[in-house]
Motif scaffolding. Sequence first.
Motif, PDB file in Angstrom:
ATOM      1  N   GLU A  58      53.395 -55.632 -68.532  1.00 53.23           N
ATOM      2  CA  GLU A  58      53.251 -56.629 -69.596  1.00 53.23           C
ATOM      3  C   GLU A  58      52.910 -58.004 -69.012  1.00 53.23           C
ATOM      4  N   GLU A  91      51.993 -59.435 -75.938  1.00 57.46           N
ATOM      5  CA  GLU A  91      52.461 -58.855 -74.662  1.00 57.46           C
ATOM      6  C   GLU A  91      53.678 -59.631 -74.155  1.00 57.46           C
ATOM      7  N   HIS A  94      56.633 -58.364 -75.895  1.00 55.38           N
ATOM      8  CA  HIS A  94      57.023 -57.068 -75.318  1.00 55.38           C
ATOM      9  C   HIS A  94      57.827 -57.293 -74.035  1.00 55.38           C
ATOM     10  N   ILE A 169      56.687 -50.841 -79.220  1.00 53.98           N
ATOM     11  CA  ILE A 169      55.684 -51.442 -78.327  1.00 53.98           C
ATOM     12  C   ILE A 169      54.436 -50.569 -78.288  1.00 53.98           C
ATOM     13  N   GLU A 173      50.482 -51.474 -78.840  1.00 55.91           N
ATOM     14  CA  GLU A 173      49.432 -51.265 -77.820  1.00 55.91           C
ATOM     15  C   GLU A 173      48.289 -50.425 -78.396  1.00 55.91           C
TER      16      GLU A 173
END
Length: 186
Positions: A58, A91, A94, A169, A173
């Motif tokens: 990440e 990101e 995350h 997550i 993505e």
Amino acid sequence: MTQQQNTAHAAPASGRLQLDEAAIRAAGQRLDDGAVTPGFGPWRDDIVKLLNDALATELVCILRYKRHYFTANGVQSPAIADEFLVHANEESAHADKIAERIVQLGGEPDFAPSHLLERSHAGYDASTDLQSMVRANLVAERIAVESYRQMINLIGDKDPTTRRMLEEILAQEEEHADELKDWLGH
Ligand SMILES: [Fe+2]
Ligand SMILES: [Fe+2]
């Protein structure tokens, strides 16, 4: 994984669904373990390692998207460049979630820049044209999707909280990869 580890927390031979009362009592002790109770099983170190590699991924993705945002902005397609910043921020969220979970599991989140790339599944990229940036980000997102999918399968029912976080997550993505695919060739 040994056979013994596999069966350590299996149902009793009678096949009845019974709680492990001794483990529940033991949960009232060892308070330094915080969220990690006796039923967690022997996988804590492995899960922390998986999470630290995901954290590195990440962090590298944030750096790549920021680089692309600042160098692409206003050149060819401001709309896509702005989306690079949106992705960078997602990101970053995350990375925060993953670091928080590592700490909850009693581990140390590894933010050391010296070996980030070594541990990251996805790579950095300093392309200068927009199409190469989109392509590099799509490659990285597809690598992230595959690594999260594998982590979710590996963790299975060993740590439902971590699995749920990784599933959320992964969904994001997949959205990133889908958007980037649409921008290829534009
Ligand atoms: Fe991410
Ligand atoms: Fe992403």
